[in-house]
Design an enzyme around this catalytic site. Structure first.
Site, mmCIF file in Angstrom:
data_model
loop_
_atom_site.group_PDB
_atom_site.id
_atom_site.type_symbol
_atom_site.label_atom_id
_atom_site.label_comp_id
_atom_site.label_asym_id
_atom_site.label_seq_id
_atom_site.Cartn_x
_atom_site.Cartn_y
_atom_site.Cartn_z
ATOM 1 C CE LYS B 78 -3.973 1.896 2.575
ATOM 2 N NZ LYS B 78 -4.832 1.721 3.779
ATOM 3 C CB SER B 153 -8.163 3.562 2.815
ATOM 4 O OG SER B 153 -7.375 2.973 3.810
ATOM 5 C CB SER B 177 -8.460 0.642 5.655
ATOM 6 O OG SER B 177 -9.248 1.791 5.806
#
Lengths: 101, 479
Positions: B78, B153, B177
């Site tokens: 990420k 997210s 997330s």
């Protein structure tokens, strides 16, 4: 309404954000909607409950006080918008309309 | 050539020298080149670095120096995880040009274990969002249905695994997330106990809630990654000093006899999409058939989960994002003539709408006159949630629920912030109490994946992983 325009302007100043008039209007609606929602927290009986600031309950970890290499000046410079003579250069502190004390 | 699909299968092929890491990495890069124009899982792909790392790892494997069970396997990261020398943007204009000067501990552990970071995955800006629509750059599509969001997210990290680009990736989870995008994309996602994985080098959103964790298609793969990244880190004062047991699932799948499972009725309410409820209840029936005892319980504090989270998380975010000021390493508004104007306009220019909204919210609830009414109350509600979990875990081993109240929704369908925030209602409690939690796929509804969430006792990732593994085997998701 928990948050009025004056409150929003103050909060924006504290947060270092500029808000246009139309943005202010939208944000007032949105933030008050959120605040109405989060106010449901007051339905809980919290009088006898202490605040929980951290889920980690362990002693403070201490490490040896040994100097190590951290970031180099080159590391700092690579991301800096303006870097001169080993320092981050920024615009002057006071506005040109400010009068000297 | 056909390459193995799971990380452990890839590792087995690598370590037996049936394939090389260089070949596998080339294959992954080619797959990304072919499929990512449609999916947009990646903000950046570092082909040169990945192949260079693969060559080094191949040389070590050739000599019999196999540094971990996943040595040689490519992994996505990420884009809020620092990797020295690579762009780490947090999907924000604020950090669009930021090159990380150091590597996050979790990423360093991945490198030390000889995995191959492939690239940085798309996300909601500064991890604020539940759909990856808040990325400043582009949206990521759900590989299972391209007209739908991948969740957020960590949408890019979930999508890259779901699309078969890589077998494993890392994301971060503050209010769901990892788990929610895992559910939306039909993959496994794990959030460890708070403090299990070092946050050093994870760009902070809400410091008391953030945790890094893996995505994979199998629980066994996720367990292997978690084992690599977990453990105390002197750089992170919140990192747990408790030793980490071996989290890998190396034994045969364990039966679930004697397992006591609690199902909070608050998370089976009318707020949950009927199709999601159906699939989750079917999944729970599978657990029962495998020997678990399942009881419905009431966890009333869950009703305040969203309210308390959306006070605490923005409050912490407003403090954490104060550092982004145009001075040292961020976007700067060049037209400003004095410092305060420069700081304010840089932040206004470069932060997206949702980020600005949460900063304002957080600043308000921490401000004089409102601090006790909101922030202190939220911290008390947090303790109530933790106490309620403690109480349930006196009699039960695992808490199950849907991971998300719906399946993946269409782009631009959440027209106001509160609708988006409601996506987190089932995932938030585990973050608030600092407990480990995961999402495992439990079927589909109208062509879209549904996720089953398991929450466990603090430090008991092992039970969660074993139960989820048993579930995957019982439902033939794995052989």
């Amino acid at each position: 309404m928990a948050l009025d325009e004056k409150d929003l302007e103050k909060v924006a100043r504290l947060a270092h954000l500029n808000l246009t008039p139309s943005k202010k209007a939208t944000l007032l609606t949105q933030l008050n909607g959120i605040l109405d929602q989060v106010a449901t927290i007051n339905y809980l009986d919290l009088d006898a409950v202490s605040p929980m600031t951290s889920v980690v309950e362990q002693g403070q970890f201490l490490r040896e006080d040994c100097p190590t290499v951290s970031l180099t000046t080159a590391d700092l410079e690579q991301n800096a918008p303006v870097f001169e003579d080993g320092a981050f250069r920024v615009p002057k502190i006071t506005a040109s309309t400010d009068t000297a004390p | 050539m056909t390459y193995p699909k799971t990380a452990l299968e890839q590792a087995a092929a690598l370590h037996s020298k049936a394939i090389t890491s260089y070949e596998l990495t080339q294959h992954v890069l080619a797959t990304i080149k072919e499929t990512d124009p449609q999916i947009n899982a990646y903000i950046s792909v570092d082909e040169e670095q990945a192949l260079a790392q693969a060559r080094k790892v191949d040389a070590r494997i050739e000599k019999g120096d196999i540094r971990s069970p996943l040595a040689g396997v490519p992994i996505g990261l990420k884009d809020n995880l620092c990797l020295k020398g690579s762009k780490t943007t947090c999907a924000s204009r604020m950090l669009a040009s930021f090159t990380a000067p150091y590597t996050a501990t979790a990423v360093q552990r991945v490198l030390d274990a000889d995995l191959i970071p492939i690239g940085k995955c798309n996300m909601d800006e500064f991890a604020m969002g539940s759909s990856t629509e808040n990325s400043a750059f582009f949206t990521t599509k759900n590989p299972r249905q391209l007209g739908c969001v991948p969740g957020g997210s960590s949408g890019g990290s979930a999508a890259t695994v779901a699309a078969g680009q890589v077998a494993i990736s890392l994301g971060s989870d503050t209010g769901g997330s990892i788990r929610q995008p895992a559910a939306f994309c039909g993959v496994v996602g794990v959030k460890p106990t708070y403090g299990r994985v070092s946050r050093y080098g994870l760009v902070a959103f809400a410091s008391s809630l953030d945790q890094i964790g893996p995505f994979a298609t199998t629980v066994r793969d996720a367990a292997a990654v978690l084992d690599i990244i977990s453990g105390h880190d002197p750089h992170d004062a919140t990192s747990l000093q408790t030793p980490v047991p071996d989290l890998r699932l190396t034994q045969d799948t364990q039966p679930l006899n004697g397992l006591k499972v609690a199902m909070p009725v608050e998370l089976l309410s009318d707020a949950i999409q009927p199709g999601v409820k159906t699939r989750v209840l079917e999944a729970i029936a599978v657990l029962e058939a495998e020997g678990a005892q399942v009881d419905r319980v009431s966890m009333a504090s869950f009703n305040a989960a969203l309210a308390s989270y959306y006070i605490i998380a923005p409050a912490e975010a407003s403090a954490n994002l104060a550092r982004f000021d145009g001075v040292r390493y961020t976007y700067r508004n060049e037209a400003a003539t004095h410092l305060k104007e420069m700081i304010t306009q840089s932040r206004t220019d470069a932060f997206g709408e949702e980020v600005q909204r949460r900063i304002l919210m957080g600043t308000f609830v921490l401000s004089s006159g409102y601090y006790d009414a909101y922030y202190t109350q939220a911290l008390k509600a947090r303790r109530l949630m933790a106490q309620e979990f403690d109480h349930v875990f006196e009699s039960y081993d695992v808490v199950v629920s849907p991971t998300a109240p719906s399946t993946a929704f269409a782009f631009n369908s959440a027209t106001d912030p509160l609708t988006m925030y409601a996506n987190d209602c089932a995932t938030i409690p585990a973050n608030m109490a600092g407990l480990p939690a995961l999402s495992v796929p439990c079927g589909e509804w109208e062509g879209l994946p549904v996720g089953l969430q398991l929450v466990g006792r603090a430090l008991d990732e092992a039970t969660l992983l074993q139960v989820a593994d048993a579930y995957q085997r019982a439902t033939a998701q794995v052989q």
